[in-house]
Design a protein around this motif. Sequence first.
Motif, PDB file in Angstrom:
ATOM      1  N   PHE A 132      -5.392  -4.166   0.574  1.00  0.00           N
ATOM      2  CA  PHE A 132      -5.353  -3.340   1.778  1.00  0.00           C
ATOM      3  C   PHE A 132      -6.560  -3.604   2.677  1.00  0.00           C
ATOM      4  O   PHE A 132      -6.469  -3.457   3.894  1.00  0.00           O
ATOM      5  CB  PHE A 132      -5.273  -1.868   1.402  1.00  0.00           C
ATOM      6  N   SER A 133      -7.688  -4.005   2.087  1.00  0.00           N
ATOM      7  CA  SER A 133      -8.878  -4.282   2.901  1.00  0.00           C
ATOM      8  C   SER A 133      -8.689  -5.535   3.754  1.00  0.00           C
ATOM      9  O   SER A 133      -9.460  -5.766   4.690  1.00  0.00           O
ATOM     10  CB  SER A 133     -10.115  -4.441   2.010  1.00  0.00           C
ATOM     11  N   ARG A 134      -7.685  -6.340   3.440  1.00  0.00           N
ATOM     12  CA  ARG A 134      -7.377  -7.516   4.253  1.00  0.00           C
ATOM     13  C   ARG A 134      -6.345  -7.204   5.337  1.00  0.00           C
ATOM     14  O   ARG A 134      -5.926  -8.087   6.088  1.00  0.00           O
ATOM     15  CB  ARG A 134      -6.869  -8.656   3.359  1.00  0.00           C
ATOM     16  N   GLY A 135      -5.936  -5.941   5.405  1.00  0.00           N
ATOM     17  CA  GLY A 135      -4.922  -5.523   6.370  1.00  0.00           C
ATOM     18  C   GLY A 135      -3.681  -5.063   5.644  1.00  0.00           C
ATOM     19  O   GLY A 135      -3.378  -5.522   4.535  1.00  0.00           O
ATOM     20  N   PHE A 136      -2.942  -4.146   6.257  1.00  0.00           N
ATOM     21  CA  PHE A 136      -1.744  -3.621   5.609  1.00  0.00           C
ATOM     22  C   PHE A 136      -0.768  -4.769   5.311  1.00  0.00           C
ATOM     23  O   PHE A 136      -0.522  -5.613   6.184  1.00  0.00           O
ATOM     24  CB  PHE A 136      -1.071  -2.579   6.509  1.00  0.00           C
ATOM     25  N   PRO A 137      -0.201  -4.825   4.089  1.00  0.00           N
ATOM     26  CA  PRO A 137       0.676  -5.938   3.694  1.00  0.00           C
ATOM     27  C   PRO A 137       2.079  -5.815   4.292  1.00  0.00           C
ATOM     28  O   PRO A 137       3.060  -5.515   3.601  1.00  0.00           O
ATOM     29  CB  PRO A 137       0.702  -5.837   2.163  1.00  0.00           C
ATOM     30  N   HIS A 138       2.190  -6.061   5.587  1.00  0.00           N
ATOM     31  CA  HIS A 138       3.457  -5.855   6.284  1.00  0.00           C
ATOM     32  C   HIS A 138       4.591  -6.719   5.725  1.00  0.00           C
ATOM     33  O   HIS A 138       5.738  -6.275   5.672  1.00  0.00           O
ATOM     34  CB  HIS A 138       3.277  -6.121   7.784  1.00  0.00           C
ATOM     35  N   GLN A 139       4.283  -7.932   5.296  1.00  0.00           N
ATOM     36  CA  GLN A 139       5.344  -8.816   4.811  1.00  0.00           C
ATOM     37  C   GLN A 139       6.015  -8.235   3.573  1.00  0.00           C
ATOM     38  O   GLN A 139       7.249  -8.237   3.457  1.00  0.00           O
ATOM     39  CB  GLN A 139       4.784 -10.204   4.507  1.00  0.00           C
ATOM     40  N   ALA A 140       5.217  -7.739   2.637  1.00  0.00           N
ATOM     41  CA  ALA A 140       5.788  -7.156   1.430  1.00  0.00           C
ATOM     42  C   ALA A 140       6.637  -5.935   1.757  1.00  0.00           C
ATOM     43  O   ALA A 140       7.725  -5.741   1.194  1.00  0.00           O
ATOM     44  CB  ALA A 140       4.672  -6.777   0.456  1.00  0.00           C
ATOM     45  N   PHE A 141       6.179  -5.111   2.684  1.00  0.00           N
ATOM     46  CA  PHE A 141       6.924  -3.905   3.032  1.00  0.00           C
ATOM     47  C   PHE A 141       8.171  -4.232   3.843  1.00  0.00           C
ATOM     48  O   PHE A 141       9.157  -3.490   3.774  1.00  0.00           O
ATOM     49  CB  PHE A 141       6.016  -2.907   3.744  1.00  0.00           C
ATOM     50  N   ARG A 142       8.151  -5.333   4.573  1.00  0.00           N
ATOM     51  CA  ARG A 142       9.369  -5.783   5.257  1.00  0.00           C
ATOM     52  C   ARG A 142      10.458  -6.097   4.227  1.00  0.00           C
ATOM     53  O   ARG A 142      11.623  -5.742   4.399  1.00  0.00           O
ATOM     54  CB  ARG A 142       9.046  -7.013   6.111  1.00  0.00           C
ATOM     55  N   GLY A 143      10.059  -6.737   3.135  1.00  0.00           N
ATOM     56  CA  GLY A 143      11.008  -7.025   2.067  1.00  0.00           C
ATOM     57  C   GLY A 143      11.516  -5.767   1.387  1.00  0.00           C
ATOM     58  O   GLY A 143      12.709  -5.658   1.052  1.00  0.00           O
ATOM     59  N   LEU A 144      10.641  -4.800   1.172  1.00  0.00           N
ATOM     60  CA  LEU A 144      11.063  -3.528   0.569  1.00  0.00           C
ATOM     61  C   LEU A 144      12.055  -2.798   1.468  1.00  0.00           C
ATOM     62  O   LEU A 144      13.065  -2.265   0.992  1.00  0.00           O
ATOM     63  CB  LEU A 144       9.852  -2.641   0.293  1.00  0.00           C
ATOM     64  N   ARG A 145      11.793  -2.760   2.760  1.00  0.00           N
ATOM     65  CA  ARG A 145      12.725  -2.086   3.673  1.00  0.00           C
ATOM     66  C   ARG A 145      14.101  -2.741   3.626  1.00  0.00           C
ATOM     67  O   ARG A 145      15.125  -2.066   3.697  1.00  0.00           O
ATOM     68  CB  ARG A 145      12.181  -2.114   5.109  1.00  0.00           C
ATOM     69  N   ARG A 146      14.105  -4.057   3.477  1.00  0.00           N
ATOM     70  CA  ARG A 146      15.367  -4.787   3.473  1.00  0.00           C
ATOM     71  C   ARG A 146      16.122  -4.634   2.152  1.00  0.00           C
ATOM     72  O   ARG A 146      17.331  -4.389   2.140  1.00  0.00           O
ATOM     73  CB  ARG A 146      15.097  -6.281   3.731  1.00  0.00           C
ATOM     74  N   ASP A 147      15.433  -4.758   1.027  1.00  0.00           N
ATOM     75  CA  ASP A 147      16.098  -4.856  -0.272  1.00  0.00           C
ATOM     76  C   ASP A 147      15.993  -3.605  -1.132  1.00  0.00           C
ATOM     77  O   ASP A 147      16.902  -3.301  -1.898  1.00  0.00           O
ATOM     78  CB  ASP A 147      15.529  -6.045  -1.059  1.00  0.00           C
ATOM     79  N   ARG A 148      14.861  -2.904  -1.043  1.00  0.00           N
ATOM     80  CA  ARG A 148      14.645  -1.724  -1.892  1.00  0.00           C
ATOM     81  C   ARG A 148      13.918  -0.661  -1.086  1.00  0.00           C
ATOM     82  O   ARG A 148      12.739  -0.395  -1.319  1.00  0.00           O
ATOM     83  CB  ARG A 148      13.845  -2.099  -3.140  1.00  0.00           C
ATOM     84  N   PRO A 149      14.596  -0.055  -0.130  1.00  0.00           N
ATOM     85  CA  PRO A 149      13.899   0.872   0.775  1.00  0.00           C
ATOM     86  C   PRO A 149      13.275   2.075   0.077  1.00  0.00           C
ATOM     87  O   PRO A 149      12.304   2.640   0.591  1.00  0.00           O
ATOM     88  CB  PRO A 149      14.990   1.298   1.761  1.00  0.00           C
ATOM     89  N   ILE A 150      13.834   2.463  -1.066  1.00  0.00           N
ATOM     90  CA  ILE A 150      13.204   3.508  -1.879  1.00  0.00           C
ATOM     91  C   ILE A 150      13.032   2.911  -3.271  1.00  0.00           C
ATOM     92  O   ILE A 150      14.002   2.698  -3.991  1.00  0.00           O
ATOM     93  CB  ILE A 150      14.039   4.791  -1.923  1.00  0.00           C
ATOM     94  N   SER A 151      11.802   2.605  -3.643  1.00  0.00           N
ATOM     95  CA  SER A 151      11.542   1.858  -4.870  1.00  0.00           C
ATOM     96  C   SER A 151      10.588   2.623  -5.780  1.00  0.00           C
ATOM     97  O   SER A 151       9.767   3.420  -5.312  1.00  0.00           O
ATOM     98  CB  SER A 151      10.967   0.477  -4.533  1.00  0.00           C
ATOM     99  N   TRP A 152      10.704   2.349  -7.077  1.00  0.00           N
ATOM    100  CA  TRP A 152       9.880   3.023  -8.078  1.00  0.00           C
ATOM    101  C   TRP A 152       8.680   2.148  -8.415  1.00  0.00           C
ATOM    102  O   TRP A 152       8.822   0.939  -8.629  1.00  0.00           O
ATOM    103  CB  TRP A 152      10.692   3.304  -9.338  1.00  0.00           C
TER     104      TRP A 152
END
Length: 420
Positions: A12-32
Amino acid sequence: MDDLNFFDLDMFSRGFPHQAFRGLRRDRPISWHALAPPHSDQGFWLATKHKDICEIARQSRIFISHAGSVLADAVQIPHPAWRMIRDGLCHLDAPKHAELRRLVVPQFGAEAVATLETTIRRRAVEVLDRAQARGRFDLVAEIATEFPVRVVYQDVLGFAESDLKTAAYWGDLFNRVHAVPNGDREFSHMMQASGVALERLYRYAVDAFRSRRDAPRDDVLSILAGIRHGNGEPISEQDFLSYFWSLAIGAYDTTAGTIAGGIAALAAHPEQQAKLYANPSLIESAVEEMLRWESPVIYFRRTAAADYELGGQAIKQGDRVVMCFASGNRDEEVFQAPDIFDIERHPNPHLAFGHGAHFCLGARLARLELRVLFEEIVARGLRFELAGPIARARSNFINRITRMPVAVESRDEVCTIAFE
């Protein structure tokens, strides 16, 4: 995406990981996801899409706040300050939350906040004059932090000038300590520092209540100390502490983050900066885009008070549920071209101030601070050039630039507009 570790603070200190969250929104929008050790046998649901975050926020009787607004559960400590934290406005649920919020809403409503504009503009001019005279400086220390600290702590809440650095330290410390998991290299130091600071903050809050009840001043803390309930009963010390904790800890950090992040975004997108300087009427929409783009609060946590189906996932009573605002603010289903910084974006239903019953009480004040500051920056034609690497907070909770060396130049011919 598969390797996302929400407790990797260095990531997170390198900046919010937008790429990883883009994948979560696409494939697993609510994940454990598992909690950090030593609680990795437990976990939380991570909501990444705008619509699911809004649903959680609206269902405030199902998704409650009292167990904690961060991933670490609220724990009882042998000190009366524990109640001040536990009963802070952000941790309260209906009906107590609505009752206390209703009492204080007028102090942060449109009419009350509008009366502060002259004071806020004077502070903006003062801060910019001092910074501009330096030529080279850390923008975070000299502008992004200095401005909201003076506006909120000194002008609005009524802290003495000699207490401003301490108050800013408290706000920064308690927002950072939320993010540090047991086992992190900073954990022991942060726990020790927060224990000492909590004692001092509690004593300061109690003294503020008693002194302002005895001798009211022209500040919001005096108004809060003198509030009466509908039945005529004066506000209790404990209820005052509930307000104080939320106001003192949430007073400046998110506004500071938006100022620094907004200036960094303009520097990185010179075509947007040129558009703004050529047309200052875009300042309000530019501020909203800065809030969306930077997302100063990454998440808030809720706890399910009953079983609930969310986005096709079966949430069980007692489960932790995280609303990731920084992800929701880049949701492709809500924002066209969300990874483009566009100061003319409309509509812009970002979640930087949250949503629902716990929508940020100070949103109007923060928006006014941001608008006024950028009006003064644009009126001076100030250009901030990066003079060194940007540093960000090691936090999965607050998204904030902590150091930003800049050199500043003024181009007076760019903008001659005067703001009343």
